[in-house]
Enzyme design. Structure first.
Site, PDB file in Angstrom:
ATOM      1  N   ASP A 143       2.969  -3.891  26.054  1.00  0.00           N
ATOM      2  CA  ASP A 143       3.429  -3.164  24.871  1.00  0.00           C
ATOM      3  C   ASP A 143       4.570  -3.875  24.160  1.00  0.00           C
ATOM      4  O   ASP A 143       4.565  -4.054  22.939  1.00  0.00           O
ATOM      5  CB  ASP A 143       3.898  -1.751  25.254  1.00  0.00           C
ATOM      6  CG  ASP A 143       2.799  -0.924  25.897  1.00  0.00           C
ATOM      7  OD1 ASP A 143       1.649  -1.406  25.954  1.00  0.00           O
ATOM      8  OD2 ASP A 143       3.104   0.196  26.346  1.00  0.00           O
TER       9      ASP A 143
ATOM     10  N   TYR B 184      -1.426   8.104  36.385  1.00  0.00           N
ATOM     11  CA  TYR B 184      -1.143   6.687  36.159  1.00  0.00           C
ATOM     12  C   TYR B 184      -0.780   6.021  37.489  1.00  0.00           C
ATOM     13  O   TYR B 184      -1.278   4.932  37.813  1.00  0.00           O
ATOM     14  CB  TYR B 184       0.025   6.589  35.165  1.00  0.00           C
ATOM     15  CG  TYR B 184       0.100   5.304  34.396  1.00  0.00           C
ATOM     16  CD1 TYR B 184      -0.664   5.111  33.246  1.00  0.00           C
ATOM     17  CD2 TYR B 184       0.956   4.285  34.797  1.00  0.00           C
ATOM     18  CE1 TYR B 184      -0.576   3.928  32.522  1.00  0.00           C
ATOM     19  CE2 TYR B 184       1.039   3.105  34.081  1.00  0.00           C
ATOM     20  CZ  TYR B 184       0.279   2.929  32.948  1.00  0.00           C
ATOM     21  OH  TYR B 184       0.373   1.757  32.243  1.00  0.00           O
TER      22      TYR B 184
ATOM     23  N   ALA C  17       0.402   8.779  21.562  1.00  0.00           N
ATOM     24  CA  ALA C  17      -0.958   8.602  21.049  1.00  0.00           C
ATOM     25  C   ALA C  17      -1.574   7.286  21.517  1.00  0.00           C
ATOM     26  O   ALA C  17      -2.650   6.903  21.074  1.00  0.00           O
ATOM     27  CB  ALA C  17      -0.976   8.680  19.522  1.00  0.00           C
TER      28      ALA C  17
HETATM   29  P1  ADP Z   1       3.553   6.056  23.555  1.00  0.00           P
HETATM   30  O1  ADP Z   1       4.415   4.876  23.812  1.00  0.00           O
HETATM   31  O2  ADP Z   1       2.115   5.808  23.884  1.00  0.00           O
HETATM   32  O3  ADP Z   1       3.698   6.620  22.179  1.00  0.00           O
HETATM   33  P2  ADP Z   1       5.213   7.147  25.594  1.00  0.00           P
HETATM   34  O4  ADP Z   1       5.141   8.396  26.395  1.00  0.00           O
HETATM   35  O5  ADP Z   1       5.261   5.852  26.307  1.00  0.00           O
HETATM   36  O6  ADP Z   1       4.021   7.199  24.548  1.00  0.00           O
HETATM   37  O7  ADP Z   1       6.501   7.180  24.670  1.00  0.00           O
HETATM   38  C1  ADP Z   1       6.793   8.341  23.912  1.00  0.00           C
HETATM   39  C2  ADP Z   1       8.280   8.632  24.068  1.00  0.00           C
HETATM   40  O8  ADP Z   1       9.054   7.627  23.400  1.00  0.00           O
HETATM   41  C3  ADP Z   1       8.702   9.925  23.437  1.00  0.00           C
HETATM   42  O9  ADP Z   1       8.502  11.023  24.314  1.00  0.00           O
HETATM   43  C4  ADP Z   1      10.187   9.671  23.190  1.00  0.00           C
HETATM   44  O10 ADP Z   1      10.920   9.830  24.384  1.00  0.00           O
HETATM   45  C5  ADP Z   1      10.202   8.197  22.822  1.00  0.00           C
HETATM   46  N1  ADP Z   1      10.108   8.042  21.358  1.00  0.00           N
HETATM   47  C6  ADP Z   1       9.133   7.428  20.668  1.00  0.00           C
HETATM   48  N2  ADP Z   1       9.384   7.456  19.340  1.00  0.00           N
HETATM   49  C7  ADP Z   1      10.562   8.090  19.178  1.00  0.00           C
HETATM   50  C8  ADP Z   1      11.361   8.458  18.052  1.00  0.00           C
HETATM   51  N3  ADP Z   1      10.985   8.149  16.813  1.00  0.00           N
HETATM   52  N4  ADP Z   1      12.514   9.118  18.289  1.00  0.00           N
HETATM   53  C9  ADP Z   1      12.894   9.425  19.542  1.00  0.00           C
HETATM   54  N5  ADP Z   1      12.180   9.129  20.630  1.00  0.00           N
HETATM   55  C10 ADP Z   1      11.030   8.472  20.469  1.00  0.00           C
HETATM   56 MG    MG Z   2       4.751   3.961  25.687  1.00  0.00          MG
END
Ligand code: ADP
Ligand code: MG
Length: 443
Positions: free
Chosen positions: A232, A284, A183
C-alpha cells in the site's frame, strides 16, 4: 513561517476554541506539560461527512481548501506547506505481499491532502476534516498501544522516524481525503504516506522513496496495529501517472509498467460495494497464519517459493483449507507476472480481463475473502460486458474493479446498481480510475 498568535503562551491554549476542550491544567503555561495523555476531540465535521460517504468526489483543490481552512480555524496557525499522497488500487495479486510474492498496484488520482507546519517542540497536533476529530500528543508518548485512534497513522510516522534515530520535530497537520475509508483503496496509506512525505520534507530527512513508504508502513503496523504488507505505502509513494507498479515484495524491487486504459478506449471502473471492511482483523490473521502453516508444510520459507508449475501435485498432501489458501497465493502471484508480461509487451489491455476474473474466483473460492455484495457486483459487471472484474483490496467488502469499454461505463454502472438493488444490497458507487503520481508536495 508560523501564523500562530505569539501572544498566546502555547499552542495548546490556542486549541481552546469553542469546538475543543481546554487542556486539563489551565495554570500551566505550556500545554505540552499539561498533556498527561493524548487528547482526542471529535466534533461533527463542518464540511463533509466521514469518508464512508462513498465516492462523491471532492477535488484536490477542495480538499486543499478544507485542510487549509481547518489549519487556521482549528489549529489557529498557518501551514508551512501542503502535500498530497494517493490511495492505491491493486490490479491483481491479493494477499501475496506478506508471502513474498508479486503485486500490481497503481496510485489513484484520489488521495489525502495535508497542510503541515513544523513545530519547535515535540508536540504533534492533528486534525481530520473528514472525521471532525482533533488529537494532540507528545512525540514521546507515541508508540504501540498509545490509544491514538486514527491519529496513529500520523503520529506513528514520527515514532517510526525516532526508531531510526532521525531528528524528529513536532508538527501540526490537518488532513482532508477523498479516499473512502475501508473500501480497499488504502485510505490509510494515503494518510500515513502524506504524513511521511511532509514530515521528511520539513525535517530535512534525506530518504529514498522506499524509506518514506517504510515510515508509513511502520506507523500502520506498529502504532495503528494494522498488519499490512508492503504494497500500500509503496504504491502511494512511488506511483507514476500512466503506470502500474509491479512490485516484487521480497526484494522490494519496483518495475513501472505503462498502463493507460483510456488510450485503448477502455476505462478502469471502480465500484464501491458500500460495505466497508471492518473488524476483520481475526480473519486477516487467520489468512496469514494459514499461509505460514502451508509454507512450513511445504518446506519453503514463504509461499513465494512454490512454483506454479505442477502446483496441484505439490499441494496434494496438504489439508483442504491450507491447500486452497496456498493455491490462491501462488496462482495470484503468477497472475501478476502474467499481467506484467502483457503490459510489458504492449498487448491490448483487454487481455487482462481473464486474469481479473480468475483472480476473483480464486479469492472467492480458495481464499474466501469475498462477500455477497462484491460477488454480486463482480458477476453483474462481467454479465454487462466487462472484459474482466475482480474485488480489489484485502477483502470482506470494499471495491470491485472492472475493465470496460469507455463507452460502456454508464451501462455497466447501471447494471451493477440494478443487481445490487435486486439482491437487497447497498447502492454501489462507481468512478473511473486513472493511474496517478505518488506522494508529493503541492505548495
Ligand atoms: P483502507 O486503508 O482500506 O481504507 P483501513 O482500515 O486500513 O482501510 O484504514 C482506514 C482507517 O484509516 C480509518 O479507520 C481511519 O483510522 C484512517 N483514516 C483514513 N482516512 C482518514 C481521514 N481522512 N481522516 C482520519 N482518519 C483516516
Ligand atoms: Mg489500509
Amino acid at each position: 513561517m508560523s501564523g500562530e498568535n505569539p501572544s498566546r503562551s502555547s499552542s495548546g491554549e490556542a486549541l481552546a476554541e469553542p469546538r475543543i476542550e481546554t487542556t486539563p491544567s489551565p495554570s500551566r503555561s505550556s500545554s505540552g506539560e499539561a498533556l498527561a495523555e493524548p487528547r482526542i476531540e471529535t466534533t461533527p465535521s463542518s464540511s463533509r461527512s466521514s469518508s464512508g460517504e462513498a465516492l462523491a468526489e471532492p477535488r484536490i483543490e477542495t480538499l486543499l481548501d478544507d485542510a487549509d481552512r481547518a489549519f487556521r480555524d482549528v489549529l489557529d496557525a498557518t501551514p508551512d506547506g501542503a502535500w498530497f499522497a494517493p490511495g492505491r488500487l491493486n490490479l491483481v495479486g491479493e494477499h501475496t505481499d506478506y508471502n513474498g510474492g508479486f503485486v500490481l498496484p497503481l496510485a489513484l488520482e484520489r488521495g489525502a491532502v495535508a497542510c503541515v507546519r513544523r513545530r519547535d517542540d515535540d508536540l504533534v497536533r492533528v486534525h481530520s476534516t473528514d472525521l471532525g476529530s482533533t488529537v494532540q500528543v507528545r512525540l514521546g508518548d507515541v508508540g504501540p498501544d498509545a490509544g491514538l485512534d486514527w491519529a496513529a497513522y500520523v503520529a506513528g510516522v514520527g515514532w517510526a522516524a525516532v526508531q531510526r534515530g532521525l531528528p524528529v520535530p513536532g508538527i501540526d497537520l490537518t488532513v482532508s481525503s477523498n479516499v473512502p475509508a475501508g473500501a480497499g483503496l488504502s485510505s490509510s496509506a494515503a494518510l500515513s504516506c502524506v504524513t511521511a512525505r511532509a514530515w521528511a520534507d520539513l525535517a530535512g530527512w534525506d530518504l529514498p522513496d522506499v524509506e518514506i513508504a517504510a515510515l508509513g508502513r511502520d506507523a500502520e503496523n506498529h502504532v495503528a496495529g494494522a498488519p499490512t504488507g508492503v504494497m500500500d505505502q509503496l504504491a502511494s509513494v512511488c506511483g507514476r501517472k500512466g503506470h502500474a507498479l509491479e512490485i516484487d515484495t521480497r526484494s522490494v524491487e519496483i518495475t513501472w509498467l505503462p498502463f493507460d486504459p483510456a488510450s485503448a478506449g477502455l476505462a478502469l471502473l471502480v465500484i464501491d460495494s458500500r460495505t466497508p471492511h471492518a473488524l476483520v482483523d481475526g480473519a486477516y490473521a487467520e489468512r496469514r497464519e494459514s499461509c505460514r502453516r502451508a509454507a512450513a508444510a511445504l518446506g519453503v520459507e514463504e509461499l513465494r517459493d512454490v512454483p506454479v508449475d505442477g502446483l496441484e501435485q505439490r499441494l496434494a498432501g496438504l489439508p483442504d483449507l491450507l491447500r486452497r489458501r496456498a493455491r490462491h497465493v501462488v496462482t495470484d502471484s503468477d497472475r501478476v507476472e502474467q499481467a506484467a508480461a502483457l503490459l510489458t509487451s504492449g498487448a491490448d489491455p483487454r487481455e487482462l480481463g481473464p486474469l481479473l476474473d480468475a483472480s476473483h474466483a480464486s479469492m472467492r473460492d480458495d481464499f474466501e475473502i469475498t462477500v455477497p455484495t462484491v460477488d454480486t457486483i463482480q458477476r453483474a459487471a462481467v454479465a454487462a460486458g466487462a472484459y474482466g472484474a475482480r474485488m480489489t483490496g484485502g477483502g470482506f467488502g470494499g471495491c470491485v474493479i472492472a475493465l470496460v469499454d469507455a463507452a460502456a461505463v454508464d451501462r455497466v454502472t447501471a447494471a451493477v446498481t440494478d443487481a445490487a438493488a435486486r439482491a437487497g444490497h447497498p447502492t454501489p458507487v462507481a468512478f473511473v480510475a486513472e493511474p496517478g503520481d505518488g506522494a508529493r508536495r503541492l505548495r
